[in-house]
Design an enzyme around this catalytic site. Structure first.
Site, PDB file in Angstrom:
ATOM      1  N   GLU A   1      -7.219   5.019   7.779  1.00 17.94           N
ATOM      2  CA  GLU A   1      -6.515   6.006   7.610  1.00 17.94           C
ATOM      3  C   GLU A   1      -7.684   6.391   6.631  1.00 17.94           C
ATOM      4  O   GLU A   1      -8.281   7.526   6.911  1.00 17.94           O
ATOM      5  CB  GLU A   1      -5.650   5.892   6.927  1.00 17.94           C
ATOM      6  CG  GLU A   1      -4.511   5.646   7.393  1.00 17.94           C
ATOM      7  CD  GLU A   1      -3.062   5.283   6.661  1.00 17.94           C
ATOM      8  OE1 GLU A   1      -2.952   5.020   5.405  1.00 17.94           O
ATOM      9  OE2 GLU A   1      -1.971   4.678   7.044  1.00 17.94           O
TER      10      GLU A   1
ATOM     11  N   GLU B   1      -5.224  -4.686  10.357  1.00 23.43           N
ATOM     12  CA  GLU B   1      -4.104  -3.417  11.104  1.00 23.43           C
ATOM     13  C   GLU B   1      -4.660  -3.051  12.365  1.00 23.43           C
ATOM     14  O   GLU B   1      -4.879  -1.980  12.503  1.00 23.43           O
ATOM     15  CB  GLU B   1      -3.960  -2.973  10.132  1.00 23.43           C
ATOM     16  CG  GLU B   1      -3.953  -3.523   8.229  1.00 23.43           C
ATOM     17  CD  GLU B   1      -3.566  -2.764   7.210  1.00 23.43           C
ATOM     18  OE1 GLU B   1      -2.128  -2.658   6.575  1.00 23.43           O
ATOM     19  OE2 GLU B   1      -3.923  -1.443   7.154  1.00 23.43           O
TER      20      GLU B   1
ATOM     21  N   ASN C   1       0.851  -1.317  -0.011  1.00 25.58           N
ATOM     22  CA  ASN C   1      -0.196  -0.284   0.087  1.00 25.58           C
ATOM     23  C   ASN C   1       0.821   1.240  -0.069  1.00 25.58           C
ATOM     24  O   ASN C   1       1.493   1.785   0.784  1.00 25.58           O
ATOM     25  CB  ASN C   1      -1.117  -0.280   1.405  1.00 25.58           C
ATOM     26  CG  ASN C   1      -1.877   1.330   1.254  1.00 25.58           C
ATOM     27  OD1 ASN C   1      -2.036   2.305   0.354  1.00 25.58           O
ATOM     28  ND2 ASN C   1      -2.533   1.395   2.887  1.00 25.58           N
TER      29      ASN C   1
ATOM     30  N   SER D   1       3.924  -2.178   9.981  1.00 26.56           N
ATOM     31  CA  SER D   1       5.265  -1.887   9.939  1.00 26.56           C
ATOM     32  C   SER D   1       5.417  -3.448  10.092  1.00 26.56           C
ATOM     33  O   SER D   1       6.712  -4.431  10.822  1.00 26.56           O
ATOM     34  CB  SER D   1       5.356  -2.326  11.777  1.00 26.56           C
ATOM     35  OG  SER D   1       5.102  -0.277  12.142  1.00 26.56           O
TER      36      SER D   1
ATOM     37  N   HIS E   1     -10.131   1.248   4.943  1.00 27.40           N
ATOM     38  CA  HIS E   1      -8.445   1.312   5.573  1.00 27.40           C
ATOM     39  C   HIS E   1      -8.497   1.955   6.752  1.00 27.40           C
ATOM     40  O   HIS E   1      -9.416   3.038   6.326  1.00 27.40           O
ATOM     41  CB  HIS E   1      -6.964   1.585   4.873  1.00 27.40           C
ATOM     42  CG  HIS E   1      -5.478   2.037   4.533  1.00 27.40           C
ATOM     43  ND1 HIS E   1      -5.406   3.176   6.132  1.00 27.40           N
ATOM     44  CD2 HIS E   1      -4.551   1.002   5.045  1.00 27.40           C
ATOM     45  CE1 HIS E   1      -4.393   2.545   6.949  1.00 27.40           C
ATOM     46  NE2 HIS E   1      -3.661   1.624   5.827  1.00 27.40           N
TER      47      HIS E   1
ATOM     48  N   LYS F   1      -0.521   4.156  -0.340  1.00 23.33           N
ATOM     49  CA  LYS F   1      -0.483   5.527   0.445  1.00 23.33           C
ATOM     50  C   LYS F   1      -0.341   6.654  -0.887  1.00 23.33           C
ATOM     51  O   LYS F   1      -0.268   6.240  -2.164  1.00 23.33           O
ATOM     52  CB  LYS F   1       0.111   5.409   1.776  1.00 23.33           C
ATOM     53  CG  LYS F   1      -0.480   4.246   3.136  1.00 23.33           C
ATOM     54  CD  LYS F   1      -0.170   4.437   4.203  1.00 23.33           C
ATOM     55  CE  LYS F   1      -0.088   2.994   4.701  1.00 23.33           C
ATOM     56  NZ  LYS F   1      -0.068   3.094   6.435  1.00 23.33           N
TER      57      LYS F   1
ATOM     58  N   GLY G   1       2.515   2.786  10.268  1.00 21.86           N
ATOM     59  CA  GLY G   1       3.646   3.655  10.287  1.00 21.86           C
ATOM     60  C   GLY G   1       4.398   3.816  12.376  1.00 21.86           C
ATOM     61  O   GLY G   1       4.778   4.968  11.972  1.00 21.86           O
TER      62      GLY G   1
END
Ligand code: 13P
Length: 251
Positions: free
Chosen positions: A98, A168, A10, A214, A96, A12, A174
């Site tokens: 985010e 996730e 991904n 990560s 996702h 992003k 991150g």
């Protein structure tokens, strides 16, 4: 039941078309190292066509990072499943964290997007995961169960078998903090039980559950060795061809 490992990158909101060229060339050059593993990269919309062209003669699939549920219409800023199919895109990330955190994505819209992706013949990667506060409050199972049941509501078992779930944990994205292999395995096994409750054990045995958060070359093998971890959704480490392919080959 043997599930084929599925590693997806991904990107992003990273890489202009010009910047992506080097990464795509690196992936293409090393694609011969990919064994019996499904691999996809999910660049921003602007690079989808270029990625499809660059990876044409490789086994690497191309995915988008979102898809709208309507065929067309007054939905400024959105992209339809048919538009992705026209570019020969294979898969799409949906829900996702985010998108949930910054753009108002809900379980209901995740469900609509997932159905539209399936109807168009795209492989959906549906993301679930708890925040740090939810984990600390002991709500991890409740959160991922609700997200999964609502996100996949109304699918029949044949459709569900095509879906990939990406677990996730939001606190691991991150941050450099990875769930331990056992922590991840526990949630994956729990999710497989949720899927069995929805679609039956046979279908649940076919659905791939990726881990994301990560994941790096030095921790991938241990995570992927867990019985219910069937792949990875890779953020930061997918932006370097060497790192991404190292994860793929560790699978
Ligand atoms: P990182 O690998 O950068 O933690 O991102 C994970 C992720 O969100 C993939 O979708």
């Amino acid at each position: 039941m043997a599930r084929k490992i599925f590693i997806a990158g991904n990107w992003k909101m990273n890489k202009t078309v010009a910047e992506a060229a080097e990464l795509l060339a690196g992936l293409k050059a090393s694609a011969g190292r990919i064994g019996n593993v499904d691999v996809a990269v999910c660049p921003p919309y602007t690079t989808l066509a270029g990625a499809v062209a660059a990876l044409k003669d490789t086994p690497i699939m191309v995915g988008a990072q979102n898809v709208h549920w309507a065929a067309s219409g007054a939905y400024t800023g959105e992209v339809s499943a048919a538009m992705l199919k026209e570019l020969a895109v294979d898969c799409v990330i949906i829900g996702h964290s985010e998108r949930r955190q910054y753009f108002g994505e809900t379980d209901a819209t995740v469900n609509q997007r997932t159905k539209a992706a399936l109807a168009a013949g795209l492989l959906p990667i549906v993301c679930v995961g708890e925040t740090l506060a939810e984990r600390e409050a002991g709500k991890t199972e409740q959160v991922v169960k609700t997200q999964t049941e609502a996100g996949l509501a109304g699918l029949d078992p044949a459709q569900a078998a095509i879906v990939t779930i990406a677990y996730e944990p939001v606190w691991a994205i991150g941050t450099g903090k990875t769930a331990t292999p056992q922590m991840a395995q526990d949630v994956h096994a729990f999710l497989r039980g949720v899927l069995a409750g929805m679609f039956g054990a046979e279908t649940a045995g076919k659905i791939r559950i990726q881990y994301g958060g990560s994941m790096k070359p030095d921790n991938a093998a241990e995570l992927l060795a867990q019985p219910d971890i069937d792949g990875g959704l890779i953020g930061g480490a997918s932006l370097k061809a060497e790192d991404f392919l190292a994860i793929v080959t560790s699978a």
